[in-house]
Motif scaffolding. Structure first.
Motif, PDB file in Angstrom:
ATOM      1  N   MET A   1      16.640 -10.605  31.065  1.00 27.50           N
ATOM      2  CA  MET A   1      17.050  -9.588  30.090  1.00 27.50           C
ATOM      3  C   MET A   1      15.835  -9.131  29.304  1.00 27.50           C
ATOM      4  N   THR A   2      15.659  -7.840  29.130  1.00 24.64           N
ATOM      5  CA  THR A   2      14.545  -7.308  28.365  1.00 24.64           C
ATOM      6  C   THR A   2      14.788  -7.522  26.890  1.00 24.64           C
ATOM      7  N   THR A   3      13.752  -7.899  26.176  1.00 26.76           N
ATOM      8  CA  THR A   3      13.888  -8.152  24.746  1.00 26.76           C
ATOM      9  C   THR A   3      13.147  -7.107  23.964  1.00 26.76           C
ATOM     10  N   SER A   4      13.324  -7.159  22.657  1.00 27.92           N
ATOM     11  CA  SER A   4      12.660  -6.221  21.760  1.00 27.92           C
ATOM     12  C   SER A   4      12.301  -6.948  20.483  1.00 27.92           C
ATOM     13  N   THR A   5      11.170  -6.645  19.902  1.00 22.50           N
ATOM     14  CA  THR A   5      10.828  -7.229  18.630  1.00 22.50           C
ATOM     15  C   THR A   5      11.795  -6.747  17.581  1.00 22.50           C
ATOM     16  N   PRO A   6      12.134  -7.587  16.567  1.00 21.06           N
ATOM     17  CA  PRO A   6      13.189  -7.236  15.634  1.00 21.06           C
ATOM     18  C   PRO A   6      13.014  -5.928  14.890  1.00 21.06           C
ATOM     19  N   PRO A   7      11.867  -5.654  14.235  1.00 22.44           N
ATOM     20  CA  PRO A   7      11.799  -4.417  13.464  1.00 22.44           C
ATOM     21  C   PRO A   7      11.564  -3.217  14.342  1.00 22.44           C
ATOM     22  N   PRO A   8      12.027  -2.045  13.927  1.00 19.32           N
ATOM     23  CA  PRO A   8      11.759  -0.834  14.696  1.00 19.32           C
ATOM     24  C   PRO A   8      10.290  -0.493  14.654  1.00 19.32           C
ATOM     25  N   ALA A   9       9.842   0.207  15.704  1.00 19.27           N
ATOM     26  CA  ALA A   9       8.454   0.632  15.728  1.00 19.27           C
ATOM     27  C   ALA A   9       8.196   1.584  14.573  1.00 19.27           C
ATOM     28  N   ALA A  10       7.068   1.424  13.932  1.00 15.74           N
ATOM     29  CA  ALA A  10       6.733   2.262  12.793  1.00 15.74           C
ATOM     30  C   ALA A  10       5.252   2.560  12.792  1.00 15.74           C
ATOM     31  N   ALA A  11       4.883   3.584  12.066  1.00 16.36           N
ATOM     32  CA  ALA A  11       3.483   3.950  11.949  1.00 16.36           C
ATOM     33  C   ALA A  11       3.051   3.759  10.501  1.00 16.36           C
ATOM     34  N   PRO A  12       2.570   2.578  10.132  1.00 12.83           N
ATOM     35  CA  PRO A  12       2.248   2.307   8.740  1.00 12.83           C
ATOM     36  C   PRO A  12       1.003   3.051   8.287  1.00 12.83           C
ATOM     37  N   ASP A  13       0.897   3.212   6.976  1.00 11.90           N
ATOM     38  CA  ASP A  13      -0.299   3.812   6.434  1.00 11.90           C
ATOM     39  C   ASP A  13      -1.476   2.873   6.649  1.00 11.90           C
ATOM     40  N   ALA A  14      -2.632   3.429   6.895  1.00 18.52           N
ATOM     41  CA  ALA A  14      -3.807   2.612   7.089  1.00 18.52           C
ATOM     42  C   ALA A  14      -4.240   2.012   5.763  1.00 18.52           C
ATOM     43  N   ALA A  15      -4.954   0.878   5.829  1.00 15.81           N
ATOM     44  CA  ALA A  15      -5.411   0.210   4.620  1.00 15.81           C
ATOM     45  C   ALA A  15      -6.440   1.065   3.915  1.00 15.81           C
ATOM     46  N   PRO A  16      -6.567   0.930   2.574  1.00 14.85           N
ATOM     47  CA  PRO A  16      -7.568   1.692   1.843  1.00 14.85           C
ATOM     48  C   PRO A  16      -8.959   1.428   2.406  1.00 14.85           C
ATOM     49  N   GLY A  17      -9.762   2.461   2.480  1.00 13.42           N
ATOM     50  CA  GLY A  17     -11.113   2.329   3.002  1.00 13.42           C
ATOM     51  C   GLY A  17     -11.184   2.438   4.508  1.00 13.42           C
ATOM     52  N   ARG A  18     -10.031   2.312   5.176  1.00 14.68           N
ATOM     53  CA  ARG A  18     -10.005   2.414   6.628  1.00 14.68           C
ATOM     54  C   ARG A  18      -8.906   3.374   7.054  1.00 14.68           C
ATOM     55  N   LEU A 322       5.875   7.451  15.933  1.00 18.01           N
ATOM     56  CA  LEU A 322       5.704   8.364  14.808  1.00 18.01           C
ATOM     57  C   LEU A 322       7.044   8.719  14.167  1.00 18.01           C
ATOM     58  N   VAL A 323       8.031   9.059  14.984  1.00 18.05           N
ATOM     59  CA  VAL A 323       9.339   9.435  14.447  1.00 18.05           C
ATOM     60  C   VAL A 323       9.992   8.249  13.761  1.00 18.05           C
ATOM     61  N   ASN A 324       9.959   7.078  14.393  1.00 21.96           N
ATOM     62  CA  ASN A 324      10.583   5.908  13.788  1.00 21.96           C
ATOM     63  C   ASN A 324       9.882   5.485  12.503  1.00 21.96           C
ATOM     64  N   GLY A 325       8.598   5.817  12.396  1.00 22.76           N
ATOM     65  CA  GLY A 325       7.883   5.477  11.181  1.00 22.76           C
ATOM     66  C   GLY A 325       8.351   6.268   9.968  1.00 22.76           C
ATOM     67  N   ARG A 326       8.994   7.394  10.173  1.00 25.32           N
ATOM     68  CA  ARG A 326       9.504   8.223   9.078  1.00 25.32           C
ATOM     69  C   ARG A 326      10.951   8.620   9.326  1.00 25.32           C
ATOM     70  N   ILE A 327      11.677   7.800  10.036  1.00 21.25           N
ATOM     71  CA  ILE A 327      13.000   8.216  10.508  1.00 21.25           C
ATOM     72  C   ILE A 327      14.004   8.412   9.374  1.00 21.25           C
ATOM     73  N   MET A 328      14.008   7.501   8.388  1.00 18.53           N
ATOM     74  CA  MET A 328      14.936   7.658   7.275  1.00 18.53           C
ATOM     75  C   MET A 328      14.539   8.841   6.403  1.00 18.53           C
ATOM     76  N   THR A 329      13.243   9.051   6.222  1.00 24.22           N
ATOM     77  CA  THR A 329      12.775  10.175   5.412  1.00 24.22           C
ATOM     78  C   THR A 329      13.172  11.495   6.048  1.00 24.22           C
ATOM     79  N   LEU A 330      12.956  11.633   7.352  1.00 21.09           N
ATOM     80  CA  LEU A 330      13.331  12.864   8.048  1.00 21.09           C
ATOM     81  C   LEU A 330      14.827  13.110   7.945  1.00 21.09           C
ATOM     82  N   TYR A 331      15.603  12.052   8.138  1.00 19.93           N
ATOM     83  CA  TYR A 331      17.054  12.203   8.091  1.00 19.93           C
ATOM     84  C   TYR A 331      17.533  12.579   6.695  1.00 19.93           C
ATOM     85  N   LEU A 332      17.036  11.883   5.688  1.00 21.68           N
ATOM     86  CA  LEU A 332      17.524  12.104   4.332  1.00 21.68           C
ATOM     87  C   LEU A 332      17.077  13.445   3.753  1.00 21.68           C
TER      88      LEU A 332
END
Length: 455
Positions: A1-18, A322-332
């Motif tokens: 059975m194929t598995t998936s990591t628990p959290p949805p894929a997201a595109a987090p903001d990069a750390a300051p300076g990088r 990219l979409v999943n990283g802002r999915i709630m924002t786009l929807y709301l």
């Protein structure tokens, strides 16, 4: 059975300076995705929300009359020939399906690590609830500002009611998430009987609600119907829907029963709320949506091999992240963006909104209409999207009652606003949107603001 990591894929903001662009960050995440992740879950989540957004924009029949009044033409009510198409564009069942898959995996992982229910639920709520805060603050300020600027109460009522419609989904979803661990126990112990029981209970609620004309009773199906579809996500996760035969059976069952309920039965063909063509399937949620969920689940799982190949392409997977990283924002925010565009049109004398819906000129104008809404929504998401990246929360796990209280308060306040809006006649109840924002803060879902100079 194929598995998936628990959290949805997201595109987090990069750390300051990088700091890097979101596309570059998402591309790097795509390249680093584990091979055993079930990418179809994330792909379906992203596509389902985009279809909902597009559907809302296309069925909007906002028109400025010759007198300058704003009216909301019911496009679906005007065009019953479009009703069968709602079986494809009403894709909220898919979101609850993938929610069941992800929540089941997440809770099992938390359970194995010894994470408490309170800690798990707060973590799930942070991703769901934090994006609501800027939206609520926006409307608490924007609605009275527009009233002060002289926009009529008709516009304000239409704009606020439409803009807050997306919160009905969030109100239902947070409740389903809250009961997910218990629902998973039912699935693990009773299997398909838990699904059949949910269908039977949803049907019973409908029968009693409809025959006794008790509309409020029908709102119980917000939990029962969506919770039952959520159970299908557990079935998918555990391989109980493996194989073409089972998936085809689910598809055929959903299709046959849905056809019977909407032809022989009293329900409307449209799976999006429309009055005058039979029992409204969406307000409140009716048992028909369970069978729509079965139909759609059967379709997407039969397509799963093809979808898996599609999601394996780097570009498609990067876009999914990219979409999943802002999915709630786009929807709301997508309908709030429409409200802002309408306000701008009114300031320009109704520019672009004087066409009669469903005419050839109106259809011709749809690409430009969608382009303006896309640009406006993306602009808002660029500002508000940071609330979707909750960051690490190293606080001790709360007592379970705190996130549960947050769920109850959010569901009640968001559901009420989605139903009645915040404009009553000429009165703008600007304080109403602040209730769910306050609940998120007071129950500890959000970290309290840090005072400068304090640790």
């Amino acid at each position: 059975m194929t598995t998936s990591t628990p959290p949805p894929a997201a595109a987090p903001d990069a750390a300051p300076g990088r700091r890097r662009g979101m596309v570059a960050t998402a591309s790097a995440m795509a390249a680093a995705t584990p091979e055993d992740r079930n990418r179809v879950v994330d792909l379906l989540r992203a596509v389902s929300i985009l279809v909902v957004v597009l559907g809302h924009w296309l069925v909007a029949g906002i028109q400025v009359t010759g007198d300058g009044d704003v009216v909301n033409r019911d496009v679906l009510g005007m065009a019953p020939w479009l009703h069968p198409a709602t079986w494809a564009i009403q894709v909220m069942p898919i979101f609850f399906l993938v929610g069941g898959y992800a929540n089941g995996l997440s809770w099992r992982s938390a359970r194995s690590r010894g994470t408490t229910y309170g800690g798990w639920l707060r973590a799930r709520l942070r991703r769901l609830a934090l994006p609501v805060v800027p939206l609520m603050v926006f409307w608490a300020a924007f609605a009275p500002l527009m009233a002060w600027a002289g926009l009529g109460s008709d516009y304000l009522r239409i704009a606020t009611t439409a803009a807050l419609v997306p919160t009905w989904f969030l109100a239902a979803y947070v409740v389903v998430v809250a009961v997910a661990p218990g629902a998973l126990v039912l699935w693990e112990r009773f299997g398909w009987a838990s699904v059949v029981g949910g269908v039977a209970l949803a049907a019973l609620v409908d029968v009693v609600s409809i025959t006794t004309d008790q509309l409020l009773l029908g709102f119980l199906n917000y939990l029962v119907v969506w919770g039952t579809i959520h159970q299908l996500g557990y079935a998918w996760l555990d391989g109980a829907l493996a194989g073409v035969a089972r998936r085809a059976l689910l598809l055929v069952t959903g299709l046959v029963v849905l056809v019977l309920l909407t032809t022989v039965g009293p329900y409307a063909v449209s799976m999006v709320g429309v009055e005058g063509y039979g029992i409204n399937n969406q307000l409140p949620t009716r048992v028909t949506l369970v069978f729509l969920g079965m139909l759609q689940t059967g379709v997407v799982l039969l397509l799963e091999p093809a979808l898996r190949r599609l999601a394996s392409h780097h570009g498609v997977w990067t876009a999914t992240i990219l979409v999943n990283g802002r999915i709630m924002t786009l929807y709301l925010w997508h309908l709030t963006a429409m409200g802002v565009v309408i306000a701008a049109s009114l300031a320009l004398g109704g520019l672009g909104l004087r066409l009669d819906p469903l005419t050839s000129q109106w259809w011709t104008s749809r690409p430009l209409w969608l382009l303006v809404l896309v640009v406006t929504t993306l602009g808002m998401a660029a500002v508000a999207g940071r609330f979707e990246q909750a960051g690490r929360d190293d606080r001790p796990a709360p007592a379970a009652w705190r996130p549960v209280l947050a769920v109850v308060g959010m569901a009640a306040s968001l559901g009420a606003m989605a139903y009645v809006g915040i404009v009553d006649g000429d009165t703008v109840n600007w304080w109403l949107p602040l209730a769910p924002a306050a609940i998120v803060l007071l129950t500890g879902v959000a970290r309290p603001p840090r005072v400068p100079g304090r640790a």
